[in-house]
Structures are given as structure tokens and as C-alpha cells.
Design a protein around this motif. Structure first.
Motif, PDB file in Angstrom:
ATOM      1  N   VAL A 130       0.875  -1.177   0.000  1.00 14.43           N
ATOM      2  CA  VAL A 130       0.000   0.000   0.000  1.00 14.43           C
ATOM      3  C   VAL A 130       0.908   1.222   0.000  1.00 14.43           C
ATOM      4  CG1 VAL A 130      -1.638   1.328   1.310  1.00 14.43           C
ATOM      5  CG2 VAL A 130      -1.882  -1.122   1.173  1.00 14.43           C
ATOM      6  N   LYS A 131       0.895   1.922  -1.129  1.00 16.52           N
ATOM      7  CA  LYS A 131       1.724   3.129  -1.205  1.00 16.52           C
ATOM      8  C   LYS A 131       0.816   4.291  -0.860  1.00 16.52           C
ATOM      9  CE  LYS A 131       4.527   3.131  -5.052  1.00 16.52           C
ATOM     10  NZ  LYS A 131       5.109   3.908  -6.161  1.00 16.52           N
ATOM     11  N   ASP A 132       0.984   4.855   0.322  1.00 17.52           N
ATOM     12  CA  ASP A 132       0.084   5.942   0.697  1.00 17.52           C
ATOM     13  C   ASP A 132       0.554   7.248   0.072  1.00 17.52           C
ATOM     14  OD1 ASP A 132       1.453   6.310   4.063  1.00 17.52           O
ATOM     15  OD2 ASP A 132       2.356   6.211   2.077  1.00 17.52           O
ATOM     16  N   ALA A 133      -0.245   8.272   0.275  1.00 15.57           N
ATOM     17  CA  ALA A 133       0.023   9.542  -0.396  1.00 15.57           C
ATOM     18  C   ALA A 133       1.316  10.170   0.088  1.00 15.57           C
ATOM     19  CB  ALA A 133      -1.145  10.504  -0.186  1.00 15.57           C
TER      20      ALA A 133
ATOM     21  N   TYR B  89      -7.809  11.147   7.454  1.00 20.84           N
ATOM     22  CA  TYR B  89      -7.089  10.566   6.330  1.00 20.84           C
ATOM     23  C   TYR B  89      -6.064  11.542   5.779  1.00 20.84           C
ATOM     24  CZ  TYR B  89      -6.432   8.033   1.968  1.00 20.84           C
ATOM     25  OH  TYR B  89      -5.900   7.338   0.926  1.00 20.84           O
ATOM     26  N   LYS B  92      -2.626  12.320   7.415  1.00 20.72           N
ATOM     27  CA  LYS B  92      -1.613  11.291   7.206  1.00 20.72           C
ATOM     28  C   LYS B  92      -1.057  10.658   8.457  1.00 20.72           C
ATOM     29  CE  LYS B  92       0.302  13.017   2.977  1.00 20.72           C
ATOM     30  NZ  LYS B  92      -0.207  14.352   3.161  1.00 20.72           N
ATOM     31  N   ARG B  95      -2.963   7.352   9.421  1.00 23.52           N
ATOM     32  CA  ARG B  95      -3.042   6.200   8.547  1.00 23.52           C
ATOM     33  C   ARG B  95      -1.925   5.244   8.874  1.00 23.52           C
ATOM     34  NH1 ARG B  95      -2.450   7.379   2.972  1.00 23.52           N
ATOM     35  NH2 ARG B  95      -2.774   9.571   3.214  1.00 23.52           N
ATOM     36  N   LEU B  99      -4.280  -0.756   6.792  1.00 22.73           N
ATOM     37  CA  LEU B  99      -5.107  -0.745   5.601  1.00 22.73           C
ATOM     38  C   LEU B  99      -4.687  -1.877   4.683  1.00 22.73           C
ATOM     39  CD1 LEU B  99      -5.128   3.025   4.742  1.00 22.73           C
ATOM     40  CD2 LEU B  99      -6.935   1.722   5.789  1.00 22.73           C
ATOM     41  N   TYR B 100      -5.649  -2.612   4.182  1.00 18.25           N
ATOM     42  CA  TYR B 100      -5.330  -3.627   3.197  1.00 18.25           C
ATOM     43  C   TYR B 100      -5.356  -3.052   1.803  1.00 18.25           C
ATOM     44  CZ  TYR B 100      -5.615  -7.109   6.811  1.00 18.25           C
ATOM     45  OH  TYR B 100      -5.396  -7.845   7.928  1.00 18.25           O
ATOM     46  N   ASP B 102      -5.846   0.760  -0.204  1.00 18.60           N
ATOM     47  CA  ASP B 102      -6.029   2.201  -0.083  1.00 18.60           C
ATOM     48  C   ASP B 102      -6.477   2.725  -1.418  1.00 18.60           C
ATOM     49  OD1 ASP B 102      -6.030   4.745   0.672  1.00 18.60           O
ATOM     50  OD2 ASP B 102      -3.925   4.883   1.185  1.00 18.60           O
ATOM     51  N   SER B 105      -5.924   6.981  -2.183  1.00 21.39           N
ATOM     52  CA  SER B 105      -4.646   7.689  -2.252  1.00 21.39           C
ATOM     53  C   SER B 105      -4.370   8.221  -3.645  1.00 21.39           C
ATOM     54  CB  SER B 105      -3.511   6.775  -1.811  1.00 21.39           C
ATOM     55  OG  SER B 105      -3.441   5.665  -2.683  1.00 21.39           O
ATOM     56  N   VAL B 108      -6.250  11.496  -3.940  1.00 23.41           N
ATOM     57  CA  VAL B 108      -5.684  12.497  -3.045  1.00 23.41           C
ATOM     58  C   VAL B 108      -4.349  12.997  -3.579  1.00 23.41           C
ATOM     59  CG1 VAL B 108      -4.695  12.805  -0.766  1.00 23.41           C
ATOM     60  CG2 VAL B 108      -6.885  11.684  -1.008  1.00 23.41           C
ATOM     61  N   SER B 109      -3.506  12.083  -4.060  1.00 23.31           N
ATOM     62  CA  SER B 109      -2.202  12.545  -4.536  1.00 23.31           C
ATOM     63  C   SER B 109      -2.344  13.354  -5.817  1.00 23.31           C
ATOM     64  CB  SER B 109      -1.253  11.372  -4.737  1.00 23.31           C
ATOM     65  OG  SER B 109      -1.867  10.410  -5.544  1.00 23.31           O
ATOM     66  N   GLN B 112      -3.428  16.743  -4.729  1.00 20.24           N
ATOM     67  CA  GLN B 112      -2.331  17.471  -4.120  1.00 20.24           C
ATOM     68  C   GLN B 112      -1.354  17.963  -5.160  1.00 20.24           C
ATOM     69  OE1 GLN B 112      -0.936  14.640  -1.354  1.00 20.24           O
ATOM     70  NE2 GLN B 112      -2.442  15.155   0.201  1.00 20.24           N
TER      71      GLN B 112
END
Lengths: 200, 134
Positions: A130-133, B89, B92, B95, B99-100, B102, B105, B108-109, B112
């Protein structure tokens, strides 16, 4: 005692009514105590806000039970006002929370919860990474370093870009002088709404 | 008598749901799961209690007030929960690796990156204006 339970008080001994009311009252009391524990413990302000919501809802249900058992309906406007307070407080806290408000409770060793299940699965490759933001933002920032140069890096725009409000941006010391919150919040809100709307 | 039994059963159900909400808010490990546990039983417990009061007091004044309360909660609890989740969320810090998947994201990215680009453009425009007027 004159209650709305005219029939019940007539057919059964009042012991049943008192017993059941006391038991339900203990349930509400336990719920209130547990939510207060979360208010004390909650590592961030949002946890405390959620627990406050639970506490207010428990109070509302308790007042409703009281209104049902005693037959007086003048506590119903009180419930309405409590509901309004809960909503306004919840929304205003979550609107103006900033990154610096997270983790307001110190992290002790016992408070850390390690999630070994998903981490182990992810390490073994059974679950996708899971690559988060946060990682993606770093990638964006590293990619932009060549184009925009030191200006973008120095003003910490990568860190700023995630905040959903104007109040938090004013907290950031380096950029408070340059930013005009009103000008910035309109395009930001629009793009954030667009970004969320695409997914929804 | 049936009235009173129904009332007692509904109030007991509301008590159990409130307890479930509080236990969930206390025991779940993450902000987002706590938000789930706290907002859903709350609404249903309120509806049960309102039924209990209606069964006891069947007059139009209290019934309209109770309808107002339930409608207000019905419209505002999801909004408040959504805003709390959004704030949790996007900041950041909350988080975790729990999470299995996401799915948000990406959006959101992208948003951003768009904000960063807009801000750069705004900075450049302001810098250019400064140069012209100075």
C-alpha cells in the motif's frame, strides 16, 4: 408514583419496572464511562471528538428513556439542542484540525499496538504493497526538484499540500507571510472536491 | 401492557447499542474503525428510543419534535463522520499499516499535485506582478 407505565404498574409489582429501568440505566452509565475513558486516552483530537459524539448520543438516548418512562416530553427540545451541539462541534473540530494537533497524548510503550498480521503478509508478498500519499508526495517532490528548483523544496509545499483548511496553513511559520488564506482556499477546496468527487 | 413491554424492550435495545458504540470506540485500534463503531449504533439507538417515547405518548407535539430530532441526526451524523474521516485521512498521521487496500490515495495525490501546480503558478504570477510594479 405516577408514571406513563400505567398498565405495567397496575398488573405487575413496581419491582419489575424499577429493576429494568435500573439495568438500562447501568448500561447507559457504562457506555458513558467508556467513552470518557476514550476521551482521556485518545491519542488525537479526532478520537476525542468521536468519543464526545458517543457520549452525547448516550446522553440523548438516556434522556429519551427518561421521557418514555416518566411520560414527560419537555426533555425533547433538550435532545434536539444536544444533537445540534454535537454536530457543530464535530464538524468544526475536524474542519480546523491540523497536522500539528495529531498525537496529543504521549506514546507509551503499552499504548503502542503493533499490527503484525498485515505487515507479515505484506512482507511475504501475499498482500499488495500500500503506497500511501506520503510516499507518492515524496516522489512528486523529487520529480519536481529538477523543474522548480529549491523554491519548492524550501517552502515545504510537499508537506503543506495535504491540509484541508486555511487555519493550519497559517500555523506553518515559513509560509504564513506569503499566503493569503482566502485566495488559496478557493482553488484548494475546488480541487480537493474534484479529487474526492472523482473517486466517489 | 403490550405498550409498556414494547417500550421497555426498545429502551433496553438502545442501551445495548449505546454500550456497543462506546465499547467499539474504546477498543478499536484505528481512528477510522472507531469512527465506524461510534456513528452507526448511535443513530439506530436513537430511533429505538424515539419509538419507545412515541408508543407511550401519542400526541402530535412530541411526535413532531421527535421526528425533527431523528431527521436532524439522520442528516448530520454521516456528514460529521465523513468529515472526521476526511480530516483523519488527509493529515496522514493516522493512517497506519492496517489498511489492506487504499483506494483513495490516487485521487488524493492527484489533487495534491494539482494544488502544488496551482500554487506555483500563483507564486509566479505574483512574482511577475511584483517585478512589473517595482
Amino acid at each position: 408514583m405516577t408514571t406513563a407505565f400505567g398498565n405495567l404498574a397496575g398488573d405487575y409489582s413496581s419491582g419489575t419496572l424499577v429493576l429494568v429501568s435500573a439495568a438500562v440505566g447501568m448500561l447507559f452509565f457504562a457506555a458513558a464511562v467508556l467513552s470518557v475513558v476514550r476521551i482521556i486516552k485518545g491519542p488525537s483530537i479526532l478520537d476525542r471528538m468521536i468519543a464526545t459524539d458517543v457520549l452525547l448520543a448516550t446522553i440523548m438516548c438516556g434522556l429519551g428513556g427518561f421521557a418514555a418512562v416518566s411520560g414527560r416530553t419537555d426533555v425533547l427540545p433538550v435532545m434536539l439542542v444536544i444533537a445540534m451541539f454535537g454536530f457543530v462541534g464535530s464538524v468544526s473540530v475536524s474542519r480546523y484540525v491540523s497536522r500539528s494537533d495529531m498525537r496529543t497524548t504521549p506514546r507509551t510503550r503499552r499504548a503502542r499496538r503493533r499490527d503484525t498480521g498485515s505487515q507479515a503478509l505484506r512482507a511475504s508478498g501475499a498482500l499488495p504493497q500500500v503506497k500511501d500519499a506520503a510516499t507518492r508526495e515524496d516522489e512528486i517532490r523529487h520529480a519536481e526538484t529538477g523543474q522548480a528548483g529549491a523554491e519548492v523544496q524550501a517552502s515545504g509545499l510537499g508537506e503543506l499540500a495535504g491540509r484541508p483548511d486555511a487555519g493550519a496553513r497559517a500555523n506553518d511559520p515559513g509560509t504564513a507571510a506569503e499566503r493569503e488564506p482566502q485566495e488559496g482556499s478557493a482553488p484548494r477546496e475546488g480541487s480537493a472536491a474534484e479529487g474526492n468527487g472523482e473517486r466517489a | 401492557m403490550i405498550q409498556d413491554t414494547i417500550t421497555l424492550v426498545m429502551i433496553a435495545g438502545a442501551g445495548l447499542l449505546s454500550l456497543a458504540a462506546a465499547v467499539g470506540a474504546l477498543r478499536f485500534p484505528d481512528l477510522l474503525s472507531r469512527m465506524h463503531a461510534a456513528s452507526k449504533p448511535q443513530l439506530f439507538g436513537l430511533v429505538l428510543v424515539m419509538f419507545a417515547v412515541t408508543v407511550q405518548v401519542f400526541q402530535w407535539g412530541p411526535i413532531s419534535t421527535m421526528l425533527l430530532i431523528v431527521l436532524f441526526q439522520l442528516f448530520t451524523v454521516p456528514v460529521a463522520a465523513h468529515m472526521v474521516g476526511r480530516a483523519g485521512y488527509r493529515t496522514k498521521h493516522l493512517r497506519r499499516s492496517m489498511l489492506y487496500r487504499d483506494e483513495l490515495s490516487d485521487a488524493v495525490s492527484r489533487a495534491q499535485a494539482r494544488e502544488v501546480a496551482e500554487r506555483e503558478r500563483g507564486d509566479k504570477e505574483r512574482a511577475d506582478e511584483g517585478k512589473h510594479t517595482a
